[in-house]
Write an enzyme that holds these catalytic residues in place. Sequence first.
Site, short mmCIF file in Angstrom:
data_model
loop_
_atom_site.label_atom_id
_atom_site.label_comp_id
_atom_site.label_asym_id
_atom_site.label_seq_id
_atom_site.Cartn_x
_atom_site.Cartn_y
_atom_site.Cartn_z
N ASN A 65 48.47 -19.39 15.99
CA ASN A 65 48.55 -18.27 15.06
C ASN A 65 48.22 -16.95 15.74
O ASN A 65 48.71 -15.90 15.34
CB ASN A 65 47.63 -18.49 13.85
CG ASN A 65 46.23 -18.93 14.21
OD1 ASN A 65 46.04 -19.72 15.14
ND2 ASN A 65 45.25 -18.42 13.51
N HIS B 42 52.99 -20.60 2.30
CA HIS B 42 52.95 -19.13 2.32
C HIS B 42 53.19 -18.53 3.70
O HIS B 42 53.27 -17.32 3.85
CB HIS B 42 51.63 -18.61 1.72
CG HIS B 42 50.42 -18.86 2.58
ND1 HIS B 42 49.88 -17.87 3.36
CD2 HIS B 42 49.65 -19.96 2.78
CE1 HIS B 42 48.81 -18.35 3.98
NE2 HIS B 42 48.66 -19.62 3.65
N THR C 273 46.86 -33.22 -10.93
CA THR C 273 48.16 -32.96 -11.56
C THR C 273 49.04 -32.15 -10.62
O THR C 273 48.58 -31.16 -10.04
CB THR C 273 47.95 -32.22 -12.90
OG1 THR C 273 47.16 -33.07 -13.73
CG2 THR C 273 49.26 -31.90 -13.58
N CYS D 285 41.26 -14.85 8.85
CA CYS D 285 40.19 -15.73 8.37
C CYS D 285 38.87 -15.40 9.06
O CYS D 285 37.81 -15.66 8.55
CB CYS D 285 40.50 -17.20 8.65
SG CYS D 285 42.24 -17.57 8.67
N1 7TS Z 1 46.45 -23.56 10.63
C1 7TS Z 1 46.95 -22.47 11.25
C2 7TS Z 1 47.53 -22.61 12.63
C3 7TS Z 1 46.94 -21.24 10.60
O1 7TS Z 1 47.46 -20.17 11.21
C4 7TS Z 1 46.37 -21.13 9.30
C5 7TS Z 1 46.25 -19.81 8.63
C6 7TS Z 1 45.90 -22.30 8.70
C7 7TS Z 1 45.93 -23.50 9.40
C8 7TS Z 1 45.34 -22.32 7.32
O2 7TS Z 1 46.34 -22.15 6.36
P1 7TS Z 1 45.95 -22.08 4.82
O3 7TS Z 1 47.22 -21.92 4.09
O4 7TS Z 1 45.24 -23.33 4.50
O5 7TS Z 1 45.04 -20.91 4.67
N2 7TS Z 1 46.13 -18.73 9.56
C9 7TS Z 1 45.77 -17.46 9.30
C10 7TS Z 1 45.84 -16.43 10.25
O6 7TS Z 1 46.25 -16.55 11.40
N3 7TS Z 1 45.40 -15.30 9.71
O7 7TS Z 1 45.07 -15.56 8.44
C11 7TS Z 1 45.28 -16.89 8.17
#
Ligand code: 7TS
Length: 407
Positions: free
Chosen positions: A153, A203, A239, A326
């Site tokens: 990410n 998302h 559900t 995050c």
């Molecule tokens: N895994 C990866 C590689 C991600 O980039 C993210 C969210 C998640 C898991 C978690 O996804 P969620 O839908 O459960 O929240 N990454 C990021 C980011 O890079 N900046 O904000 C959220």
Amino acid sequence: MQVYLDNNATTMCDPQVVEVMQPFFSEIYGNPNSLHKFGTASHPYLRKAIDQVYTALNASDNDDIVFTSCATESNNWVLKSIYFDKIVNGEKDHIITTEVEHPSVLSTCRWLEEQGVKVTYLPVNEEGIVEAHTVKSFITDKTALVSVMWASNETGMIFPIKEIGDICKEKGVLFHSDAVQAVGKIPVDLQDVHVDFLSMSAHKFHGPKGVGALYIKDSQPLTPLFHGGEQMGHRRSGTLNVPYIVGMGKAIELATTNIEETMASIRAKRDRLEDALLELSDTFVVGSRENRTPNTILISIRGVEGEGMLWDLNNGQIGASTGSACASEDLEANSVMLAIGADNELAHTGIRLSLSRFTTDEEIDYTIEHFKSAVARLRAISSSFAKVAPTPGGEAGECHIPHHMAH
Ligand code: 7TS
């Protein structure tokens, strides 16, 4: 003009996705588990959504795809259930992952360590990825699971998932990949690549927030994380979130149909932006373009602290990130940049720009212009840049830049 360049954090829900979700709030609202027609009315739409996900991933009929609330849940599910299924009973005691996973994997692994599990956090190479032979060298006959992300990410770097999958298969070790940043961005073909478990989140590819999925190869058993009403074939109770599941189906279909064309168009814009920003002196981009998701740039601008840059970009109506949203509440250095060998000062200068299929050429032009003026403004007031600025004929002092990052 407003420019959203934080698509690795989340994406805009495609209006076509919102449209297909709409009827499932107040028209077709029955509980799919109910036997009356209000409940059964949703069944064909749920089937369609499941088919859309199978098709997008090229999954087999004997594989399982279970909808979850998000990738965080999918990641927690795999790791905790492997602990219950393979480790608590003494059969195995070891999990392998990487230093650069999302916190939903890393924090779960830290919790598992508190339960007595041995966890190996593999280091990344200078490109920010883990090499397949490194994974191989740490597998023992006590290894229960290997968990390696498909794409980062933070950097967009793509990991050698096919090679790692082959090694795990050969060694008889289960393999999980967090494919949140790969699905919908690059081709993910589960006939071509051996993965036992794959996590995704809608998302991140223009679907709604709060719905994700876990792919389970050959429908192998996995203790549920949620016990309850036995929905999803007893695998995940609660559900069914029909509107969001229908939305995820549509979103994955839109994101993966003609993916090569979409990638080429996003890549052209990303490369133009990257080329323009690299014209600035003392700027570095992490990782080679060929091995990166086509939408991502992690750029370091010496002398420009990441948070200051975000603030200036935000004033210019541009949304970017210093890394993972995050983790953005603590002003820590970018952990991926530290992992690839950047020093602390450089690791505070990372800015992540992530495009989407909705990013326009006009937005790129505007961003280039604003970004360059922001760098000039911030460098003018930066004491650290003045301190490390190259002296005539000499190398910049004090600030350590790994040689592989110096383009
Ligand atoms: N895994 C990866 C590689 C991600 O980039 C993210 C969210 C998640 C898991 C978690 O996804 P969620 O839908 O459960 O929240 N990454 C990021 C980011 O890079 N900046 O904000 C959220």
